[in-house]
Design a protein around this motif. Structure first.
Motif, PDB file in Angstrom:
ATOM      1  N   LEU A  58     105.548 -33.111  69.640  1.00  0.00           N
ATOM      2  CA  LEU A  58     106.601 -33.796  70.065  1.00  0.00           C
ATOM      3  C   LEU A  58     106.716 -35.045  69.407  1.00  0.00           C
ATOM      4  O   LEU A  58     107.795 -35.348  69.238  1.00  0.00           O
ATOM      5  CB  LEU A  58     106.401 -34.190  71.532  1.00  0.00           C
ATOM      6  N   LYS A  59     105.589 -35.536  69.113  1.00  0.00           N
ATOM      7  CA  LYS A  59     105.876 -36.822  68.196  1.00  0.00           C
ATOM      8  C   LYS A  59     106.763 -36.656  66.841  1.00  0.00           C
ATOM      9  O   LYS A  59     107.369 -37.262  66.524  1.00  0.00           O
ATOM     10  CB  LYS A  59     104.501 -37.447  67.816  1.00  0.00           C
ATOM     11  N   ALA A  60     106.225 -35.520  66.119  1.00  0.00           N
ATOM     12  CA  ALA A  60     106.803 -35.061  64.982  1.00  0.00           C
ATOM     13  C   ALA A  60     108.399 -34.723  65.259  1.00  0.00           C
ATOM     14  O   ALA A  60     108.922 -35.148  64.534  1.00  0.00           O
ATOM     15  CB  ALA A  60     106.253 -34.070  64.299  1.00  0.00           C
ATOM     16  N   LEU A  61     108.797 -34.057  66.308  1.00  0.00           N
ATOM     17  CA  LEU A  61     110.141 -33.633  66.763  1.00  0.00           C
ATOM     18  C   LEU A  61     110.967 -34.943  66.631  1.00  0.00           C
ATOM     19  O   LEU A  61     112.180 -34.984  66.416  1.00  0.00           O
ATOM     20  CB  LEU A  61     110.214 -32.805  67.668  1.00  0.00           C
ATOM     21  N   ILE A  62     110.441 -36.054  67.803  1.00  0.00           N
ATOM     22  CA  ILE A  62     111.198 -37.345  67.929  1.00  0.00           C
ATOM     23  C   ILE A  62     111.127 -37.910  66.612  1.00  0.00           C
ATOM     24  O   ILE A  62     112.441 -38.662  66.408  1.00  0.00           O
ATOM     25  CB  ILE A  62     110.422 -37.920  68.966  1.00  0.00           C
ATOM     26  N   GLU A  63     110.218 -38.089  65.981  1.00  0.00           N
ATOM     27  CA  GLU A  63     110.321 -39.043  64.578  1.00  0.00           C
ATOM     28  C   GLU A  63     111.332 -38.356  63.677  1.00  0.00           C
ATOM     29  O   GLU A  63     111.935 -39.081  62.821  1.00  0.00           O
ATOM     30  CB  GLU A  63     108.918 -38.979  63.916  1.00  0.00           C
ATOM     31  N   LYS A  64     111.293 -37.059  63.519  1.00  0.00           N
ATOM     32  CA  LYS A  64     112.331 -36.284  62.519  1.00  0.00           C
ATOM     33  C   LYS A  64     113.730 -36.181  63.062  1.00  0.00           C
ATOM     34  O   LYS A  64     114.458 -35.847  62.293  1.00  0.00           O
ATOM     35  CB  LYS A  64     111.687 -34.981  61.908  1.00  0.00           C
ATOM     36  N   ASP A 108     101.534 -27.620  58.576  1.00  0.00           N
ATOM     37  CA  ASP A 108     100.869 -28.382  57.586  1.00  0.00           C
ATOM     38  C   ASP A 108     100.683 -29.791  58.128  1.00  0.00           C
ATOM     39  O   ASP A 108      99.385 -30.317  57.663  1.00  0.00           O
ATOM     40  CB  ASP A 108     101.861 -28.443  56.351  1.00  0.00           C
ATOM     41  N   SER A 109     101.466 -30.335  58.874  1.00  0.00           N
ATOM     42  CA  SER A 109     101.407 -31.750  59.373  1.00  0.00           C
ATOM     43  C   SER A 109     100.365 -31.993  60.414  1.00  0.00           C
ATOM     44  O   SER A 109      99.616 -33.055  60.717  1.00  0.00           O
ATOM     45  CB  SER A 109     102.589 -32.473  59.864  1.00  0.00           C
ATOM     46  N   ILE A 110     100.248 -30.714  61.338  1.00  0.00           N
ATOM     47  CA  ILE A 110      99.464 -30.903  62.617  1.00  0.00           C
ATOM     48  C   ILE A 110      98.168 -30.213  62.522  1.00  0.00           C
ATOM     49  O   ILE A 110      97.138 -30.755  63.044  1.00  0.00           O
ATOM     50  CB  ILE A 110     100.121 -30.634  63.752  1.00  0.00           C
ATOM     51  N   TRP A 111      98.298 -28.818  61.859  1.00  0.00           N
ATOM     52  CA  TRP A 111      96.913 -28.232  61.812  1.00  0.00           C
ATOM     53  C   TRP A 111      96.235 -28.621  60.443  1.00  0.00           C
ATOM     54  O   TRP A 111      94.866 -28.263  60.342  1.00  0.00           O
ATOM     55  CB  TRP A 111      97.215 -26.862  61.752  1.00  0.00           C
ATOM     56  N   GLY A 112      97.078 -28.957  59.464  1.00  0.00           N
ATOM     57  CA  GLY A 112      96.459 -29.368  58.351  1.00  0.00           C
ATOM     58  C   GLY A 112      96.859 -28.186  57.257  1.00  0.00           C
ATOM     59  O   GLY A 112      96.948 -26.978  57.139  1.00  0.00           O
TER      60      GLY A 112
END
Length: 222
Positions: free
Chosen positions: A160-166, A178-182
């Protein structure tokens, strides 16, 4: 109100000096004698900063930092005899805020403490992000919909944080992996879909839009 600091240090002499010195500067100081006690104290308290030794019995400082970072973005200063560049890089990879090597001067320590707390204070306005009725608290990793707390896992929160920020960009499934699981995660992208499904159930809001064949974005409830 003075900042509250947790000192996690197994060397009693160093611990005592740090506690006394920070206390003389007006800070409220608590302490733990090893990593395990440090984690327990952190869970029970409400601290503004953690000063953390690396080499400790029961649970080392790196492990303590990882455990704290699962639930909190509280500032962490590593205080350690490990002074190689690789050791310092590892500390920052674990998301510490500063790294002080032993032996150190108390004048340096207080300046580093002041600087970290100042940065935290300056960024406090960015501690929450929101989209429509959805609000995320980046300090406590909690989500709220119309002031009602929604229980999310850490990965659900970070999606959710990534979706809001983008927003309003579309984020691909691979981008979320890539960003959350690595980058070292080689699993199926369907794990992202499963997490999105769970998030939708929990927030009960039509904000998350599937972009067929690509990924996800947010859209406002019109």
């Amino acid at each position: 109100m003075s900042a509250s600091i947790l000192v996690v240090e197994d060397d009693f002499n160093i611990q005592e000096l740090i506690v006394e010195f920070l206390g003389s500067q007006g800070y409220s100081v608590d302490y733990a004698n090893d990593g395990l006690e440090g984690v327990q104290k952190f869970k029970q308290g409400n601290y503004d900063l953690v000063i953390l030794d690396v080499m400790m019995p029961n649970l080392d400082g790196h492990s303590v930092c990882k455990m704290i970072r699962k639930t909190s973005s509280v500032p962490i200063i590593f205080l350690t005899a490990l002074n190689d560049e690789s050791d310092q890089v590892k500390g920052f990879e674990l998301e510490c805020d500063d790294y002080i090597t032993k032996p150190f001067s108390f004048k340096l320590l207080i300046k580093r403490v002041e600087a970290v707390l100042r940065r935290t204070s300056q960024s406090s306005s960015d501690d929450c992000i929101s989209f429509e009725s959805l609000k995320l608290d980046l300090n406590t990793y909690t989500a709220h919909v119309n002031d009602e707390t929604i229980e999310l896992t850490l990965k659900e929160f970070n999606i959710l944080k990534a979706l809001i920020e983008k927003y309003p960009q579309v984020i691909t499934r691979e981008g979320l992996l890539d960003s959350i699981w690595g980058y070292d995660y080689y699993g199926d992208t369907r794990i992202v879909d499963a997490h999105i499904k769970n998030i939708r159930k929990k927030i009960v809001l039509p904000y998350i839009k599937t972009v067929k064949g690509i990924g996800y974005t947010l859209e406002k409830d019109i």
